[in-house]
Design a protein around this motif. Structure first.
Motif, PDB file in Angstrom:
ATOM      1  N   MET A 194       0.832  -1.282  -0.117  1.00 46.71           N
ATOM      2  CA  MET A 194      -0.047  -0.043   0.169  1.00 46.71           C
ATOM      3  C   MET A 194       0.952   1.511  -0.088  1.00 46.71           C
ATOM      4  O   MET A 194       1.727   1.376   1.144  1.00 46.71           O
ATOM      5  CB  MET A 194      -0.733  -0.052   1.086  1.00 46.71           C
ATOM      6  CG  MET A 194      -0.398  -0.704   2.468  1.00 46.71           C
ATOM      7  SD  MET A 194      -1.468  -1.675   3.434  1.00 46.71           S
ATOM      8  CE  MET A 194      -1.068  -3.146   2.931  1.00 46.71           C
ATOM      9  N   VAL A 195       0.677   2.206  -1.064  1.00 41.45           N
ATOM     10  CA  VAL A 195       1.691   2.954  -1.214  1.00 41.45           C
ATOM     11  C   VAL A 195       1.195   4.494  -1.036  1.00 41.45           C
ATOM     12  O   VAL A 195       0.036   4.888  -1.837  1.00 41.45           O
ATOM     13  CB  VAL A 195       2.551   2.799  -2.835  1.00 41.45           C
ATOM     14  CG1 VAL A 195       3.840   3.880  -2.954  1.00 41.45           C
ATOM     15  CG2 VAL A 195       2.894   1.440  -2.938  1.00 41.45           C
ATOM     16  N   GLY A 196       2.123   5.312  -0.533  1.00 37.40           N
ATOM     17  CA  GLY A 196       1.621   6.810  -0.359  1.00 37.40           C
ATOM     18  C   GLY A 196       2.897   7.519  -1.022  1.00 37.40           C
ATOM     19  O   GLY A 196       4.107   7.185  -0.933  1.00 37.40           O
ATOM     20  N   GLY A 197       2.530   8.552  -1.499  1.00 40.35           N
ATOM     21  CA  GLY A 197       3.395   9.573  -2.273  1.00 40.35           C
ATOM     22  C   GLY A 197       3.333   9.710  -3.855  1.00 40.35           C
ATOM     23  O   GLY A 197       1.927   9.664  -4.067  1.00 40.35           O
ATOM     24  N   ARG A 198       4.132  10.432  -4.437  1.00 36.67           N
ATOM     25  CA  ARG A 198       3.761  10.820  -5.833  1.00 36.67           C
ATOM     26  C   ARG A 198       3.595   9.749  -6.695  1.00 36.67           C
ATOM     27  O   ARG A 198       4.213   8.891  -6.789  1.00 36.67           O
ATOM     28  CB  ARG A 198       4.997  11.803  -6.263  1.00 36.67           C
ATOM     29  CG  ARG A 198       4.922  13.356  -5.567  1.00 36.67           C
ATOM     30  CD  ARG A 198       6.152  13.959  -6.237  1.00 36.67           C
ATOM     31  NE  ARG A 198       6.882  13.421  -6.764  1.00 36.67           N
ATOM     32  CZ  ARG A 198       8.004  14.032  -7.771  1.00 36.67           C
ATOM     33  NH1 ARG A 198       7.632  15.495  -7.873  1.00 36.67           N
ATOM     34  NH2 ARG A 198       8.895  13.443  -7.892  1.00 36.67           N
ATOM     35  N   LYS A 199       2.458   9.985  -7.685  1.00 37.91           N
ATOM     36  CA  LYS A 199       2.143   8.972  -8.594  1.00 37.91           C
ATOM     37  C   LYS A 199       3.225   8.572  -9.414  1.00 37.91           C
ATOM     38  O   LYS A 199       3.564   7.490  -9.822  1.00 37.91           O
ATOM     39  CB  LYS A 199       0.926   9.365  -9.269  1.00 37.91           C
ATOM     40  CG  LYS A 199       0.424   8.483 -10.560  1.00 37.91           C
ATOM     41  CD  LYS A 199      -0.126   7.036  -9.881  1.00 37.91           C
ATOM     42  CE  LYS A 199      -1.024   6.131 -10.967  1.00 37.91           C
ATOM     43  NZ  LYS A 199      -0.173   5.702 -11.921  1.00 37.91           N
ATOM     44  N   GLU A 200       3.974   9.759 -10.222  1.00 38.79           N
ATOM     45  CA  GLU A 200       5.102   9.173 -10.933  1.00 38.79           C
ATOM     46  C   GLU A 200       6.308   8.674 -10.179  1.00 38.79           C
ATOM     47  O   GLU A 200       7.085   7.696 -10.832  1.00 38.79           O
ATOM     48  CB  GLU A 200       5.725  10.684 -11.375  1.00 38.79           C
ATOM     49  CG  GLU A 200       6.129  11.755 -10.619  1.00 38.79           C
ATOM     50  CD  GLU A 200       5.003  12.592 -10.476  1.00 38.79           C
ATOM     51  OE1 GLU A 200       4.060  12.453 -10.080  1.00 38.79           O
ATOM     52  OE2 GLU A 200       5.414  13.918 -10.367  1.00 38.79           O
ATOM     53  N   ASP A 201       6.546   8.647  -9.030  1.00 36.49           N
ATOM     54  CA  ASP A 201       7.513   7.807  -8.190  1.00 36.49           C
ATOM     55  C   ASP A 201       6.903   6.431  -8.186  1.00 36.49           C
ATOM     56  O   ASP A 201       7.811   5.490  -8.080  1.00 36.49           O
ATOM     57  CB  ASP A 201       7.714   8.517  -6.645  1.00 36.49           C
ATOM     58  CG  ASP A 201       8.302   9.967  -6.798  1.00 36.49           C
ATOM     59  OD1 ASP A 201       9.126  10.017  -7.825  1.00 36.49           O
ATOM     60  OD2 ASP A 201       8.099  10.737  -5.887  1.00 36.49           O
ATOM     61  N   PHE A 202       5.745   6.303  -7.688  1.00 37.15           N
ATOM     62  CA  PHE A 202       5.179   5.129  -7.629  1.00 37.15           C
ATOM     63  C   PHE A 202       5.363   4.293  -8.854  1.00 37.15           C
ATOM     64  O   PHE A 202       5.601   3.051  -8.844  1.00 37.15           O
ATOM     65  CB  PHE A 202       3.602   5.275  -7.391  1.00 37.15           C
ATOM     66  CG  PHE A 202       2.896   4.165  -7.253  1.00 37.15           C
ATOM     67  CD1 PHE A 202       2.879   2.934  -6.396  1.00 37.15           C
ATOM     68  CD2 PHE A 202       1.888   3.776  -8.515  1.00 37.15           C
ATOM     69  CE1 PHE A 202       1.965   1.873  -6.359  1.00 37.15           C
ATOM     70  CE2 PHE A 202       1.197   2.644  -8.606  1.00 37.15           C
ATOM     71  CZ  PHE A 202       1.348   1.612  -7.516  1.00 37.15           C
ATOM     72  N   ASP A 203       5.106   4.956  -9.938  1.00 41.15           N
ATOM     73  CA  ASP A 203       5.223   4.395 -11.393  1.00 41.15           C
ATOM     74  C   ASP A 203       6.599   3.882 -11.852  1.00 41.15           C
ATOM     75  O   ASP A 203       6.762   2.782 -12.484  1.00 41.15           O
ATOM     76  CB  ASP A 203       4.595   5.219 -12.527  1.00 41.15           C
ATOM     77  CG  ASP A 203       3.117   5.427 -12.598  1.00 41.15           C
ATOM     78  OD1 ASP A 203       2.424   4.626 -11.921  1.00 41.15           O
ATOM     79  OD2 ASP A 203       2.677   6.371 -12.937  1.00 41.15           O
TER      80      ASP A 203
END
Ligand code: NAP
Length: 299
Positions: free
Chosen positions: A141-150
């Motif tokens: 389960m991930v929090g943070g900027r979507k581009e970093d997630f990608d």
């Protein structure tokens, strides 16, 4: 910075970190590892990982640095400590991913401090236990900027099968607390049903078999129920770690002014388990506390 070209660092090779790092290595990423207790690095060294003697050095060799340590102060230590922390070695443009279960404010502080160096932070706690970690089947389960997630996703995919971007920084930690609300009460419910069945003279294994496939089925029931019946309290997930998570949940609920009556009861009973010296046993040890209540009843 994409796919197998990513170099990965891993800090914290405990019950969870060890198999998670192993899966990253097996997927073909180059891996640099650090663990406080050096003997725990040996299986990964034998499998081809580079071992270094500080989180800073693991970060210096990596595009993505993952940590999986015990509690919030430990995350602060491995990420932010002067000279030895990830922040001292990490290069601009890298991503730090914390898979520990920690307090939401850890995400705020780590994002701020790493952000000053042009480094991103993702809070990415996991669920699925040691078995899920070994099988690469964790929920992440991930929090943070979507581009970093990608960007981090190819690495996360080696460790988990359900990988969800939950929102901005801290959202991953909050969703993990939701997970622990569910886990703690569900584990207590399994213990209570088994205690009840036992007192009624029902075969516990038959009860588990009968209810597991119905509406009461759950991971806790299927995985921890049989361990309770077998009096097997070897840890997959320590009682003291669940208690740590429930304390974090308690604090966050106070801040949010949200009553959590069921979780408060579970917290009390897991605290009793810890007080009865079951802290380093698996969470299924709650069964001993619940059975103890039954035995002390005056008939
Ligand atoms: P663990 O077996 O106790 O491992 C903890 C790891 O963190 C060890 O590698 C330990 O190093 C390291 N560590 C702790 N404090 C440190 C510090 N101050 N500096 C450097 N290293 C430090 O715990 P685990 O079961 O893998 O759990 C790790 C995290 O995942 C926890 O936040 C836990 O709540 C969460 N989690 C666990 C499970 C589970 O089923 N076990 C499931 C989901 C989430 P040493 O080897 O030197 O002690």
């Amino acid at each position: 910075m994409s796919g197998h070209k990513l170099r990965v660092g891993f800090v914290g090779l405990g019950i969870m970190g060890q198999p998670m790092a192993g899966n990253i290595l097996r997927a073909g990423f180059s891996l640099t590892v650090y663990n406080r207790t050096i003997s725990r690095t040996e299986p990964l060294k034998d499998a081809g990982a580079v071992v270094v003697d500080s989180p800073a050095k693991a970060a210096a060799e990596s595009d993505i640095v993952i940590c999986c340590v015990s509690d919030s102060p430990d995350v602060y230590h491995v990420v932010l400590a002067e000279k030895t922390g990830i922040i001292s070695g990490v290069r601009k443009g890298s991503i730090v991913v914390d898979c520990s279960t920690a307090a939401p404010e850890v995400a705020t502080k780590c994002s701020q401090e790493l952000g000053k160096k042009g480094v991103s932070f993702l809070d990415a706690p996991v669920s699925g236990g040691d078995a899920g970690a070994k099988a690469g089947m964790l929920s992440i389960m991930v929090g943070g900027r979507k581009e970093d997630f990608d960007r981090a996703r190819p690495v996360l995919e080696t460790m988990g099968k359900t990988i969800v971007h939950c929102g901005s920084s801290g959202a991953g930690y909050i969703v993990k607390l939701c997970n622990q609300i569910l886990v703690s009460m569900n584990c207590l419910a399994v213990a209570e049903a088994l205690s009840f069945a036992q007192k009624a003279g029902i075969d516990s294994k038959a009860m588990l078999q009968a209810v597991s496939g119905g509406a009461a089925g759950s991971w806790q029931l299927s995985n921890l129920g049989p361990k309770m019946v077998a009096d097997d309290y070897a840890p997959g997930f320590f009682v003291d770690y669940l208690l740590k998570d429930l304390c974090i949940t308690h604090g966050a609920a106070q801040d949010l002014k949200v009553p959590l009556p069921g979780t408060a009861l579970a917290e009390t009973l897991f605290r009793a388990a810890s007080a009865q010296s079951f802290g380093r046993e698996g969470t299924q040890a709650i069964y001993k506390v619940v059975r103890g209540l039954q035995r002390q009843q005056v008939s």
